[in-house]
Design a protein around this motif. Sequence first.
Motif, PDB file in Angstrom:
ATOM      1  N   GLU B 234       0.845  -1.188   0.000  1.00 45.36           N
ATOM      2  CA  GLU B 234       0.000   0.000   0.000  1.00 45.36           C
ATOM      3  C   GLU B 234       0.883   1.241   0.000  1.00 45.36           C
ATOM      4  O   GLU B 234       1.951   1.267   0.595  1.00 45.36           O
ATOM      5  CB  GLU B 234      -0.900  -0.012   1.240  1.00 45.36           C
ATOM      6  N   GLU B 235       0.383   2.267  -0.681  1.00 48.17           N
ATOM      7  CA  GLU B 235       1.152   3.496  -0.809  1.00 48.17           C
ATOM      8  C   GLU B 235       0.141   4.617  -0.820  1.00 48.17           C
ATOM      9  O   GLU B 235      -0.833   4.559  -1.580  1.00 48.17           O
ATOM     10  CB  GLU B 235       1.927   3.443  -2.136  1.00 48.17           C
ATOM     11  N   ALA B 236       0.303   5.613   0.057  1.00 49.04           N
ATOM     12  CA  ALA B 236      -0.712   6.670   0.115  1.00 49.04           C
ATOM     13  C   ALA B 236      -0.114   7.942   0.687  1.00 49.04           C
ATOM     14  O   ALA B 236       0.946   7.908   1.330  1.00 49.04           O
ATOM     15  CB  ALA B 236      -1.884   6.219   0.982  1.00 49.04           C
ATOM     16  N   GLY B 237      -0.802   9.062   0.465  1.00 49.27           N
ATOM     17  CA  GLY B 237      -0.432  10.309   1.117  1.00 49.27           C
ATOM     18  C   GLY B 237      -0.445  10.071   2.619  1.00 49.27           C
ATOM     19  O   GLY B 237      -1.182   9.222   3.120  1.00 49.27           O
ATOM     20  N   THR B 238       0.382  10.840   3.347  1.00 51.85           N
ATOM     21  CA  THR B 238       0.611  10.510   4.754  1.00 51.85           C
ATOM     22  C   THR B 238      -0.681  10.446   5.569  1.00 51.85           C
ATOM     23  O   THR B 238      -0.898   9.499   6.334  1.00 51.85           O
ATOM     24  CB  THR B 238       1.568  11.545   5.359  1.00 51.85           C
ATOM     25  N   ASP B 239      -1.572  11.447   5.402  1.00 52.50           N
ATOM     26  CA  ASP B 239      -2.793  11.442   6.217  1.00 52.50           C
ATOM     27  C   ASP B 239      -3.642  10.225   5.907  1.00 52.50           C
ATOM     28  O   ASP B 239      -4.080   9.507   6.811  1.00 52.50           O
ATOM     29  CB  ASP B 239      -3.590  12.731   5.979  1.00 52.50           C
ATOM     30  N   ALA B 240      -3.850   9.978   4.609  1.00 52.64           N
ATOM     31  CA  ALA B 240      -4.674   8.830   4.207  1.00 52.64           C
ATOM     32  C   ALA B 240      -4.055   7.530   4.702  1.00 52.64           C
ATOM     33  O   ALA B 240      -4.764   6.615   5.135  1.00 52.64           O
ATOM     34  CB  ALA B 240      -4.817   8.797   2.682  1.00 52.64           C
ATOM     35  N   PHE B 241      -2.729   7.459   4.648  1.00 53.17           N
ATOM     36  CA  PHE B 241      -2.036   6.231   5.047  1.00 53.17           C
ATOM     37  C   PHE B 241      -2.372   5.868   6.493  1.00 53.17           C
ATOM     38  O   PHE B 241      -2.676   4.724   6.803  1.00 53.17           O
ATOM     39  CB  PHE B 241      -0.527   6.431   4.900  1.00 53.17           C
ATOM     40  N   PHE B 242      -2.334   6.883   7.371  1.00 51.34           N
ATOM     41  CA  PHE B 242      -2.571   6.577   8.782  1.00 51.34           C
ATOM     42  C   PHE B 242      -4.055   6.574   9.138  1.00 51.34           C
ATOM     43  O   PHE B 242      -4.487   5.820  10.013  1.00 51.34           O
ATOM     44  CB  PHE B 242      -1.818   7.578   9.668  1.00 51.34           C
ATOM     45  N   GLU B 243      -4.856   7.447   8.461  1.00 54.85           N
ATOM     46  CA  GLU B 243      -6.271   7.561   8.858  1.00 54.85           C
ATOM     47  C   GLU B 243      -7.134   6.482   8.210  1.00 54.85           C
ATOM     48  O   GLU B 243      -8.023   5.935   8.845  1.00 54.85           O
ATOM     49  CB  GLU B 243      -6.823   8.960   8.494  1.00 54.85           C
ATOM     50  N   THR B 244      -6.875   6.218   6.917  1.00 52.61           N
ATOM     51  CA  THR B 244      -7.758   5.282   6.215  1.00 52.61           C
ATOM     52  C   THR B 244      -6.964   4.202   5.504  1.00 52.61           C
ATOM     53  O   THR B 244      -6.983   4.101   4.269  1.00 52.61           O
ATOM     54  CB  THR B 244      -8.626   6.030   5.172  1.00 52.61           C
ATOM     55  N   PRO B 245      -6.224   3.368   6.251  1.00 55.20           N
ATOM     56  CA  PRO B 245      -5.510   2.263   5.609  1.00 55.20           C
ATOM     57  C   PRO B 245      -6.515   1.296   4.974  1.00 55.20           C
ATOM     58  O   PRO B 245      -7.591   1.088   5.527  1.00 55.20           O
ATOM     59  CB  PRO B 245      -4.768   1.599   6.770  1.00 55.20           C
ATOM     60  N   LYS B 246      -6.145   0.765   3.793  1.00 53.52           N
ATOM     61  CA  LYS B 246      -7.110  -0.076   3.071  1.00 53.52           C
ATOM     62  C   LYS B 246      -6.903  -1.560   3.342  1.00 53.52           C
ATOM     63  O   LYS B 246      -7.836  -2.277   3.659  1.00 53.52           O
ATOM     64  CB  LYS B 246      -7.001   0.199   1.570  1.00 53.52           C
ATOM     65  N   SER B 247      -5.621  -2.020   3.199  1.00 52.02           N
ATOM     66  CA  SER B 247      -5.413  -3.469   3.290  1.00 52.02           C
ATOM     67  C   SER B 247      -5.384  -3.923   4.749  1.00 52.02           C
ATOM     68  O   SER B 247      -5.052  -3.158   5.656  1.00 52.02           O
ATOM     69  CB  SER B 247      -4.090  -3.832   2.617  1.00 52.02           C
ATOM     70  N   ASP B 248      -5.758  -5.175   4.961  1.00 48.61           N
ATOM     71  CA  ASP B 248      -5.729  -5.731   6.311  1.00 48.61           C
ATOM     72  C   ASP B 248      -4.308  -5.801   6.843  1.00 48.61           C
ATOM     73  O   ASP B 248      -4.062  -5.594   8.022  1.00 48.61           O
ATOM     74  CB  ASP B 248      -6.356  -7.139   6.324  1.00 48.61           C
ATOM     75  N   ARG B 249      -3.370  -6.101   5.935  1.00 49.47           N
ATOM     76  CA  ARG B 249      -1.979  -6.224   6.371  1.00 49.47           C
ATOM     77  C   ARG B 249      -1.475  -4.913   6.956  1.00 49.47           C
ATOM     78  O   ARG B 249      -0.815  -4.893   7.990  1.00 49.47           O
ATOM     79  CB  ARG B 249      -1.082  -6.647   5.192  1.00 49.47           C
ATOM     80  N   LEU B 250      -1.821  -3.797   6.301  1.00 51.58           N
ATOM     81  CA  LEU B 250      -1.393  -2.499   6.818  1.00 51.58           C
ATOM     82  C   LEU B 250      -2.130  -2.176   8.121  1.00 51.58           C
ATOM     83  O   LEU B 250      -1.531  -1.665   9.073  1.00 51.58           O
ATOM     84  CB  LEU B 250      -1.632  -1.405   5.773  1.00 51.58           C
ATOM     85  N   LYS B 251      -3.423  -2.489   8.174  1.00 49.31           N
ATOM     86  CA  LYS B 251      -4.185  -2.219   9.407  1.00 49.31           C
ATOM     87  C   LYS B 251      -3.542  -2.948  10.584  1.00 49.31           C
ATOM     88  O   LYS B 251      -3.353  -2.371  11.657  1.00 49.31           O
ATOM     89  CB  LYS B 251      -5.643  -2.664   9.235  1.00 49.31           C
ATOM     90  N   ASN B 252      -3.193  -4.224  10.364  1.00 44.35           N
ATOM     91  CA  ASN B 252      -2.550  -4.998  11.422  1.00 44.35           C
ATOM     92  C   ASN B 252      -1.222  -4.375  11.828  1.00 44.35           C
ATOM     93  O   ASN B 252      -0.905  -4.260  13.011  1.00 44.35           O
ATOM     94  CB  ASN B 252      -2.284  -6.434  10.956  1.00 44.35           C
ATOM     95  N   PHE B 253      -0.436  -4.002  10.798  1.00 45.67           N
ATOM     96  CA  PHE B 253       0.890  -3.442  11.056  1.00 45.67           C
ATOM     97  C   PHE B 253       0.760  -2.157  11.876  1.00 45.67           C
ATOM     98  O   PHE B 253       1.459  -1.974  12.875  1.00 45.67           O
ATOM     99  CB  PHE B 253       1.604  -3.173   9.730  1.00 45.67           C
ATOM    100  N   LEU B 254      -0.159  -1.286  11.471  1.00 49.53           N
ATOM    101  CA  LEU B 254      -0.332  -0.017  12.194  1.00 49.53           C
ATOM    102  C   LEU B 254      -0.823  -0.259  13.604  1.00 49.53           C
ATOM    103  O   LEU B 254      -0.372   0.393  14.553  1.00 49.53           O
ATOM    104  CB  LEU B 254      -1.315   0.888  11.432  1.00 49.53           C
ATOM    105  N   ALA B 255      -1.698  -1.239  13.750  1.00 50.47           N
ATOM    106  CA  ALA B 255      -2.216  -1.542  15.086  1.00 50.47           C
ATOM    107  C   ALA B 255      -1.069  -1.960  16.002  1.00 50.47           C
ATOM    108  O   ALA B 255      -1.001  -1.558  17.168  1.00 50.47           O
ATOM    109  CB  ALA B 255      -3.260  -2.653  14.999  1.00 50.47           C
ATOM    110  N   GLN B 256      -0.138  -2.745  15.446  1.00 46.55           N
ATOM    111  CA  GLN B 256       0.995  -3.202  16.252  1.00 46.55           C
ATOM    112  C   GLN B 256       1.943  -2.061  16.589  1.00 46.55           C
ATOM    113  O   GLN B 256       2.367  -1.893  17.724  1.00 46.55           O
ATOM    114  CB  GLN B 256       1.779  -4.270  15.496  1.00 46.55           C
ATOM    115  N   ILE B 257       2.278  -1.276  15.558  1.00 40.14           N
ATOM    116  CA  ILE B 257       3.349  -0.307  15.738  1.00 40.14           C
ATOM    117  C   ILE B 257       2.872   0.917  16.517  1.00 40.14           C
ATOM    118  O   ILE B 257       3.641   1.569  17.214  1.00 40.14           O
ATOM    119  CB  ILE B 257       3.957   0.064  14.369  1.00 40.14           C
ATOM    120  N   LEU B 258       1.552   1.226  16.417  1.00 42.64           N
ATOM    121  CA  LEU B 258       1.042   2.398  17.147  1.00 42.64           C
ATOM    122  C   LEU B 258       0.375   1.980  18.458  1.00 42.64           C
ATOM    123  O   LEU B 258      -0.215   2.799  19.132  1.00 42.64           O
ATOM    124  CB  LEU B 258       0.027   3.165  16.270  1.00 42.64           C
TER     125      LEU B 258
END
Lengths: 232, 259
Positions: B234-258
């Motif tokens: 996934e690749e997105a503008g910074t706000d969209a990347f953190f506010e509206t992640p699309k893929s489950d893999r990114l959602k999981n990753f963000l949940a872990q790291i944040l």
Amino acid sequence: MELFSDQFNGYLWQMAQGAYVTLQLFAAGFSLALVIGVLVGIITLSKNIVIQAFWKVYSSIIMGVPSLLIIFLLYYGGSAMLSGIFGTDRSFDVTPFGAGVAALTIVYACYIAELVHGAVMNLPKGQFEACSALAIRPIAAWRHVILPQLTRLALPGLINIWMIVLKDTPLVSLAGLNDLVANAKIAAGATKEPFIFFIAASLFFIAFSALTLRLSARLETRFNRGIAEVKA
Amino acid sequence: MSALQTSDLTAVAAPRPVAVQMTKVDKYYGKFKALSGIDLTVRKGEKIVICGPSGSGKSTLIRTINRLEPHDGGTIVVNGITLDGSPTSVQDVRLECGMVFQQFNLFPHLTILENCMLAPRLTRKLSKEQAEAVATKYLERVHIGAQAHKFPSQLSGGQQQRVAIARALCMEPPIMLFDEPTSALDPEMIKEVLQVMEDLAEDGMTMICVTHEMGFARRVANRVVFMDQGEIVEEAGTDAFFETPKSDRLKNFLAQILH
Ligand SMILES: Nc1ncnc2c1ncn2[C@@H]1O[C@H](COP(=O)(O)OP(=O)(O)OP(=O)(O)O)[C@@H](O)[C@H]1O
Ligand SMILES: [Mg+2]
């Protein structure tokens, strides 16, 4: 026999000349081994399988055979080998000194090449990468970054080899070179005074070792520039 | 319509020129595929953050850009230079890219000043005086001018990393690559290094940073790239990347790291 009689002084003078031959043999053998050993060490870092295989076989032969045999091989077989390479119409004189320098060079270049390999393995890969990332070309990187650090890593091993080469030089007397030990033996036999002349010869080697240790301490301080401070 | 008007229009409409263009890039380590089909465009002045789990290929990606690792398929073009493996292309691309490593990789036998002067002298053929002036300028910029005559081993990790940044800047590259520049640092030193990087970003440097510092990404990045298993997921503008992640893999990753 009387100490400092003319005859005694004559033998001492002969030994001094022998010591000079020993020093020449050592200096020529060690410096050639150093230059060739470092070059061969760098070349055989290549991942090329032919170079790797050749080096493995060659170095295990050279390091597995006693230096004395290599000296004999080069002295007694040297002129035949040279004629084989350069043509039989010319004859080649192989002197004991020449054979000795060649043998010491061949043997100790191998050990020095292995030492270079070990030192390169111990150098962090990041040093090479930093040079590449800074667009420093390989030759300049070796000269300014890699070799100075290799010198520091290899210095203790080099000092060892330096001492071993020195102590191997008397082997060449067995091919007829009149070095320090050969002349000590002649003097001891002729005068029936083994202690005086053999101890005098030993003192020469001890003095040389002492000089070596002082030199190596100096070199170590110099090459540990930047590293020594961590321990301080 | 006159030629002048057309060019004016395109000047307004045209996006900034491309700095790094990766197209369908593949990379193998033996049989292992470390990068597959990487498409990435970075424009001049952009700040890109690359994140992803360990082993996802972030380092490999950033290292193909200055050819510390050769790629096996696809094309990489850096400021108009195609990395085709020829020595000139590699050298030219490396002159365009500065790089900062996780482990600093300073030259331990040289002083801080000498570390910074070496490459400019050898590669840019600057005189000793010129190289020293350049080195001093960038060392001051990373607030470490006073340590110029010390050796790397006499500095803290954070100071060493700032020197490494200055050393790269001394080549005055238009693009800077960072591979986890703060991962080897103690927490109290991370800030000083990130601050230097933020200053650099404000000056308009093109930057590609592999980092786990999500605060830095939010403050500095124009776009964030998420990698997993050798792919850009996934690749997105910074706000969209953190506010509206699309893929489950990114959602999981963000949940872990944040957390
Ligand atoms: N030189 C190499 N030889 C073989 N495999 C390698 C090599 N370098 C990396 N790899 C493998 O390629 C994959 C990607 O590695 P890479 O270092 O690019 O990951 P990364 O995303 O940077 O991870 P990290 O966050 O741990 O730094 C990993 O599975 C790694 O084991
Ligand atoms: Mg990595």
